[in-house]
Design an enzyme around this catalytic site. Structure first.
Site, short mmCIF file in Angstrom:
data_model
loop_
_atom_site.label_atom_id
_atom_site.label_comp_id
_atom_site.label_asym_id
_atom_site.label_seq_id
_atom_site.Cartn_x
_atom_site.Cartn_y
_atom_site.Cartn_z
N GLU A 60 -14.15 3.48 -0.05
CA GLU A 60 -14.48 2.45 0.95
C GLU A 60 -14.80 3.11 2.31
O GLU A 60 -15.77 2.73 2.97
CB GLU A 60 -13.27 1.51 1.05
N SER A 104 -6.27 -4.92 -3.94
CA SER A 104 -7.33 -4.85 -2.94
C SER A 104 -8.04 -6.18 -2.81
O SER A 104 -8.14 -6.94 -3.77
CB SER A 104 -8.35 -3.78 -3.30
N LYS A 129 -5.80 3.07 -6.30
CA LYS A 129 -6.01 2.24 -5.10
C LYS A 129 -6.32 3.12 -3.89
O LYS A 129 -7.18 2.79 -3.07
CB LYS A 129 -4.77 1.38 -4.82
N ASN A 140 0.83 -1.20 0.00
CA ASN A 140 0.00 0.00 0.00
C ASN A 140 0.86 1.25 0.00
O ASN A 140 0.89 1.99 0.96
CB ASN A 140 -0.88 0.01 1.24
N HIS A 194 -9.83 4.24 -4.21
CA HIS A 194 -10.67 3.09 -3.86
C HIS A 194 -10.86 3.04 -2.34
O HIS A 194 -11.97 2.89 -1.84
CB HIS A 194 -10.03 1.78 -4.35
N ASN A 195 -9.77 3.17 -1.61
CA ASN A 195 -9.88 3.09 -0.16
C ASN A 195 -10.65 4.27 0.42
O ASN A 195 -11.40 4.12 1.38
CB ASN A 195 -8.49 2.99 0.48
P1 NDP Z 1 3.02 -6.52 6.63
O1 NDP Z 1 2.64 -5.19 6.12
O2 NDP Z 1 2.69 -6.88 8.02
O3 NDP Z 1 4.59 -6.72 6.37
C1 NDP Z 1 5.28 -7.85 6.82
C2 NDP Z 1 6.29 -8.29 5.79
O4 NDP Z 1 7.22 -7.23 5.51
C3 NDP Z 1 7.10 -9.47 6.26
O5 NDP Z 1 7.34 -10.30 5.16
C4 NDP Z 1 8.36 -8.81 6.76
O6 NDP Z 1 9.48 -9.65 6.77
C5 NDP Z 1 8.54 -7.76 5.70
N1 NDP Z 1 9.42 -6.66 6.11
C6 NDP Z 1 9.15 -5.67 6.99
N2 NDP Z 1 10.21 -4.83 7.09
C7 NDP Z 1 11.16 -5.31 6.25
C8 NDP Z 1 12.46 -4.88 5.90
N3 NDP Z 1 12.99 -3.75 6.42
N4 NDP Z 1 13.15 -5.61 5.00
C9 NDP Z 1 12.62 -6.72 4.47
N5 NDP Z 1 11.39 -7.16 4.75
C10 NDP Z 1 10.67 -6.47 5.63
O7 NDP Z 1 2.43 -7.67 5.66
P2 NDP Z 1 1.04 -7.82 4.90
O8 NDP Z 1 1.13 -9.13 4.21
O9 NDP Z 1 -0.13 -7.54 5.77
O10 NDP Z 1 1.07 -6.65 3.81
C11 NDP Z 1 2.09 -6.56 2.83
C12 NDP Z 1 1.84 -5.30 2.01
O11 NDP Z 1 0.57 -5.39 1.38
C13 NDP Z 1 1.80 -4.02 2.86
O12 NDP Z 1 2.36 -2.96 2.12
C14 NDP Z 1 0.34 -3.79 3.06
O13 NDP Z 1 0.02 -2.42 3.29
C15 NDP Z 1 -0.23 -4.27 1.74
N6 NDP Z 1 -1.61 -4.71 1.77
C16 NDP Z 1 -2.11 -5.40 2.83
C17 NDP Z 1 -3.42 -5.82 2.84
C18 NDP Z 1 -3.93 -6.63 3.98
O14 NDP Z 1 -5.15 -6.89 3.99
N7 NDP Z 1 -3.13 -7.02 4.92
C19 NDP Z 1 -4.34 -5.53 1.72
C20 NDP Z 1 -3.70 -4.87 0.63
C21 NDP Z 1 -2.39 -4.46 0.68
P3 NDP Z 1 9.83 -10.50 8.11
O15 NDP Z 1 8.99 -11.73 8.04
O16 NDP Z 1 11.28 -10.79 7.95
O17 NDP Z 1 9.53 -9.63 9.28
#
Ligand code: NDP
Length: 478
Positions: free
Chosen positions: A190, A128, A183, A102, A186-187
């Site tokens: 929402e 999304s 996007k 995002n 969209h939010n």
């Molecule tokens: P998170 O946003 O909770 O991010 C966690 C992931 O990021 C893990 O794989 C973590 O690795 C990695 N990470 C964090 N910091 C670093 C770093 N400095 N270097 C390398 N890797 C890093 O995960 P989500 O799956 O919830 O979301 C992923 C993306 O998708 C985000 O940008 C989010 O905003 C977007 N998104 C999320 C939605 C949702 O419903 N959750 C919907 C649509 C978009 P590690 O395991 O090593 O900590």
């Protein structure tokens, strides 16, 4: 093995996207900063398709067929920059980095420009649908170059949600940040939808006197008609849920303070910069913020207002029908505002976004998915130069039929002391747009009085100033 695509960042979103690709027959290289997540994915879901587990960034990049295509699904902001830097150093000209997080569209513009200088394609893709969407089919809004999109198209089309007519919910939205911009809007929409649904609920409970179960029933019935949408559907589910511990309606045991992650706020901030009125989204963001101000709320709890007095049962039924009209009319207004914003952003940044295509890719997979969006698609398909949704004959007719009930609901809400910022802001926007004359003439005259800001006249061209401190004669200021 060479992989068709790579996914780095295997929290809920990345893991489910990787599984979605694999289930669709693609070989997927998977990588995560913390390698246990990579191993867990292959252990738990390895039988769903073909995965190549990579422990290091070098292994990950080496596993990809060329041009390399890799999706970053990590935390938005600084972590995304760090991961882009790490991988960009290992890639070659022509390779494609996709950011599915995002991201703010301005960050995407910056990253795209940087990577383009290094010969790499950067695709900021709004995704999304939450974790379920990522696994079963999200709505995907990719920006970046047309060339990069073409190289991704078959894969994105196969993992995307499909609209009722079978069309995949993805399209090349436009260059650089266009996908993340759309996007974001969209939010914002929402947020506005959720606020309007919340107001309808509040009115049905406090004015119509319905129980949560009866409100759920009402929403279920609405969901068979023109309001048919995912958000109305889940609202009915939530309202019919009972708290296991207390036996009370679940909605009554949840603290009435709504949080936010920030995309609604970004939408409003950007709208302010673009000078495009999105009052419905702004009211929704402010309503969440007000709900969280327990200090202000407790300091104001003693203020007088009308006593609670639900309508008589025979009136309540008719009132609920009016609320449906008010909700629908407010929703049209709010979507019109969202599309006005997409048009402004597209004009500002030269993106050439097709407004009908946005309606088409939101028909399934995303949070605001609704029957309604197909009508938006067709309104713009029929008239690509449509200045705003309210100018569409069909939506104009529907809102015209709803407006009397809409006014009545807002008036009743005011009379009963039930706050309806979304309904009333939408109605005010509708009335302002249809007004022949607005008091902005007075505002501009005031500006000329205290700041010599000049004004234009209705009867001839040019710019004028009145000598307010002198003999009040008018001078031309051209
Ligand atoms: P998170 O946003 O909770 O991010 C966690 C992931 O990021 C893990 O794989 C973590 O690795 C990695 N990470 C964090 N910091 C670093 C770093 N400095 N270097 C390398 N890797 C890093 O995960 P989500 O799956 O919830 O979301 C992923 C993306 O998708 C985000 O940008 C989010 O905003 C977007 N998104 C999320 C939605 C949702 O419903 N959750 C919907 C649509 C978009 P590690 O395991 O090593 O900590």
């Amino acid at each position: 093995t060479t992989a068709h695509i790579g996914v780095t960042g295997l929290a809920v979103m990345g893991r489910n996207l990787a599984r979605n690709f694999a289930r669709n027959g693609y070989t997927v290289a998977v990588h995560n900063r913390t390698a246990t997540r990579t191993r867990d994915l292959v252990r738990d879901f390895g039988d769903e398709g073909s995965f190549v587990a990579a422990e290091t960034a070098e292994e990950f990049v080496a596993a990809l067929e060329r041009p390399r295509r890799l999706i970053i699904m990590v935390k938005a902001g600084a972590p995304t920059d760090a991961v882009i830097d790490e991988f960009a150093a290992l890639l070659e000209p022509g390779d494609v980095i996709i950011d599915g997080g995002n991201a703010h569209y301005a960050d995407t513009r910056r990253r795209e420009a940087d990577l383009r200088e290094r010969g790499l394609h950067f695709v900021g893709a709004g995704i999304s649908g939450g974790e379920e969407g990522a696994l079963h089919g999200p709505s995907i809004m990719p920006g970046g170059s047309a060339e990069a999109y073409e190289s991704l198209r078959p894969m994105l089309e196969s993992i995307a949600a499909k609209a009722e007519d079978g069309t995949p919910c993805t399209t090349h939205v436009g260059p650089d940040g266009a996908g993340h911009f759309v996007k974001m809007v969209h939010n914002g929409i929402e947020y506005a939808d959720m606020q309007l649904i919340g107001e309808a609920y509040h009115l049905l409970r406090d004015v119509a006197g319905f129980s949560p179960a009866r409100v759920a029933e009402t929403f279920r019935q609405w969901n068979t008609g023109r309001l048919d949408s995912y958000l109305i559907e889940i609202t009915a589910e939530v309202l019919s849920h009972t708290d296991a511990e207390t036996g009370k309606p679940f909605v009554d045991v949840v603290a009435d303070q709504a949080e936010q992650k920030g995309t609604g706020r970004w939408t409003v901030q950007t709208a302010l910069d673009l000078g495009v009125p999105v009052s419905g989204i702004a009211e929704a963001v402010f309503a969440r913020s007000l709900s969280g101000h327990t200090d202000l709320r407790s300091a104001s709890g003693h203020l007088p207002g009308p006593a609670a007095s639900p309508l008589a049962p025979e009136e309540a039924e008719r009132f609920a029908e009016k609320v449906e009209q008010a909700l629908y009319a407010s929703k049209i207004t709010s979507y019109a505002q969202g599309w006005n914003m997409i048009r402004s952003g597209s004009d500002e940044f030269g993106w050439g976004i097709d407004p009908g295509a946005v309606g088409a890719i939101w028909r399934a997979g995303c949070i605001i998915r609704a029957a309604f969006l197909d009508r938006i698609r067709s309104a713009f398909a029929a008239r690509p130069d449509l200045p705003t949704l309210l100018a569409d004959d069909h939506f104009g007719k529907e809102i015209g039929e709803a407006q009397a009930d809409w006014r009545s609901v807002v008036a009743t809400a005011v009379g009963h002391g039930v706050p309806v910022p979304g309904f009333s802001a939408a109605l005010a926007s509708y009335d302002a747009l249809r007004s022949e004359r607005l008091p902005a003439s007075l505002t501009q005259a005031q500006r000329d009085f205290f700041g010599a800001h000049t004004y234009r006249r209705t009867d001839r061209d040019g710019s004028f100033h009145t000598l307010w401190g002198g003999d009040r004669s008018e001078v031309s200021s051209d």
